[in-house]
Enzyme design. Structure first.
Site, PDB file in Angstrom:
ATOM      1  N   LYS A   1     -10.624 -43.437  11.120  1.00 39.99           N
ATOM      2  CA  LYS A   1      -9.869 -44.586  10.572  1.00 39.99           C
ATOM      3  C   LYS A   1     -10.813 -45.390   9.699  1.00 39.99           C
ATOM      4  CE  LYS A   1      -8.417 -48.328  13.204  1.00 39.99           C
ATOM      5  NZ  LYS A   1      -7.385 -49.076  13.917  1.00 39.99           N
TER       6      LYS A   1
HETATM    7  C1  R5P Z   1      -9.566 -53.850  14.807  1.00 38.61           C
HETATM    8  O1  R5P Z   1     -10.694 -53.964  15.167  1.00 38.61           O
HETATM    9  C2  R5P Z   1      -8.774 -52.770  15.269  1.00 38.61           C
HETATM   10  O2  R5P Z   1      -9.496 -51.611  15.452  1.00 38.61           O
HETATM   11  C3  R5P Z   1      -7.534 -52.469  14.485  1.00 38.61           C
HETATM   12  O3  R5P Z   1      -6.920 -51.395  15.114  1.00 38.61           O
HETATM   13  C4  R5P Z   1      -7.725 -52.125  13.044  1.00 38.61           C
HETATM   14  O4  R5P Z   1      -8.474 -53.096  12.372  1.00 38.61           O
HETATM   15  C5  R5P Z   1      -6.401 -51.900  12.340  1.00 38.61           C
HETATM   16  O5  R5P Z   1      -5.623 -53.027  12.372  1.00 38.61           O
HETATM   17  P1  R5P Z   1      -5.373 -53.889  11.072  1.00 38.61           P
HETATM   18  O6  R5P Z   1      -4.420 -53.097  10.246  1.00 38.61           O
HETATM   19  O7  R5P Z   1      -4.782 -55.160  11.575  1.00 38.61           O
HETATM   20  O8  R5P Z   1      -6.685 -54.077  10.369  1.00 38.61           O
END
Ligand code: R5P
Length: 302
Positions: free
Chosen positions: A202
């Protein structure tokens, strides 16, 4: 300090990596259980996923939009392909009859009260992920961070445990407060995470050169959404990411902090699975939002 080789330049972004016998990049030589779990997360029809990320509480508590997950998130479950959450939220608030695949946050440690967030440890046993029928686990990797080596080691231990159990690991490029967020950084971070064994990565979208981040990473990349943006901008970012090689999104705030989260997740799904353009998806968002407002007004009038 050893001299680093110059970064390569031949990304051949127009020549997709071959995946003989399975639809997901870099997954074709995995074992059946691992492939099956990947196939629960990444829709075999599009090869992509709309994962809903709601793990933010693991370091920052009741984040805006996640104060009451039972009220705000559970109704969205039918519209996502997978949920990314902590085991605490899974056990307490997500109905066990839910058929959606669950990817569990497996690292933790410092809270938002600390300046340095890279001091994480593995925060969940692989046994527990299996007990919870998880489709995968996710862990933060702080390339270039103060505790870089530990976070890499956390991930490789988790990958070893995941390989024993058949559970894929999603490595997450964690960007420190001062780190430059550009394609060069994300190429480095994503590639290291894949080389050290994560089954998917990710990472964040960057406007310039994102296609080189996906081309040089041999496993699927899902895009994290980041801070809340106006809906059209968030949809444009998701569109650009998948058109430039991402295998979907793991998006949180841009969905659950939207003024119409249900409409937003449907619009994101149109971009990810149907290649809807940002404008088409935004029109869908507006029309679903208007439908929801009418339905609420009708209920209030009754
Ligand atoms: C944050 O630390 C988390 O890992 C979230 O899952 C990640 O940042 C994705 O969420 P967002 O789209 O809100 O950034």
């Amino acid at each position: 300090m050893p001299e680093a080789d110059r970064e390569g330049e031949r990304y051949a972004v127009d020549q997709p990596q071959q995946t003989p016998g399975f639809y997901l990049k870099g997954s074709h030589q995995l074992d059946w259980g691992m492939k099956n779990r990947m196939a629960r997360v990444f829709d075999p029809r599009s090869g992509r996923t709309v994962m809903l990320a709601i793990d933010h509480g693991y370091f920052q508590g009741p984040t805006t939009g996640l104060e009451r997950i039972d009220l705000s998130i559970v109704p969205l479950l039918p519209s996502c392909d997978a949920l990314f959450c902590t085991r605490g939220i899974l056990r307490t608030l997500i109905p066990a009859q839910c058929q959606k695949p669950m990817v569990l946050r497996a690292s933790g440690g410092p809270s938002i009260l600390r300046d340095e967030l890279s001091d994480e440890q593995i925060a969940m046993d692989m046994d527990d992920a299996v007990r919870l029928n998880a489709a995968g686990v996710g862990i933060q990797v702080f390339i270039g961070g103060e505790h870089e080596t530990r976070s890499v080691h956390n991930m490789t231990r988790l990958v070893d445990a995941g390989l024993r159990a058949g559970v894929p690991v999603m490595g997450i490029t964690a960007v420190g407060k001062t780190m430059v967020r550009d394609a060069k950084y994300f190429r480095l971070a994503c590639r290291i995470i894949a080389e050290l064994g994560a089954q998917y990565v990710k990472t964040y979208y960057v406007d310039d050169g994102f296609e080189t981040v996906t081309a040089s990473c041999p496993v699927p990349i899902v895009m994290a959404g980041g801070k809340k943006l106006p809906e059209l901008e968030a949809l444009t970012m998701a569109y650009n990411a998948v058109q430039q090689g991402a295998s979907g999104v793991d998006m949180g705030r841009n969905i659950f902090q939207s003024e119409a989260p249900q409409a937003m997740i449907e619009a994101v799904a149109a971009v990810v699975h149907k290649n809807a353009t940002p404008r088409q998806a935004f029109e869908l968002f507006r029309s679903l939002k208007a439908d929801a407002a009418r339905a609420t007004a009708n209920v209030a009038a009754e």
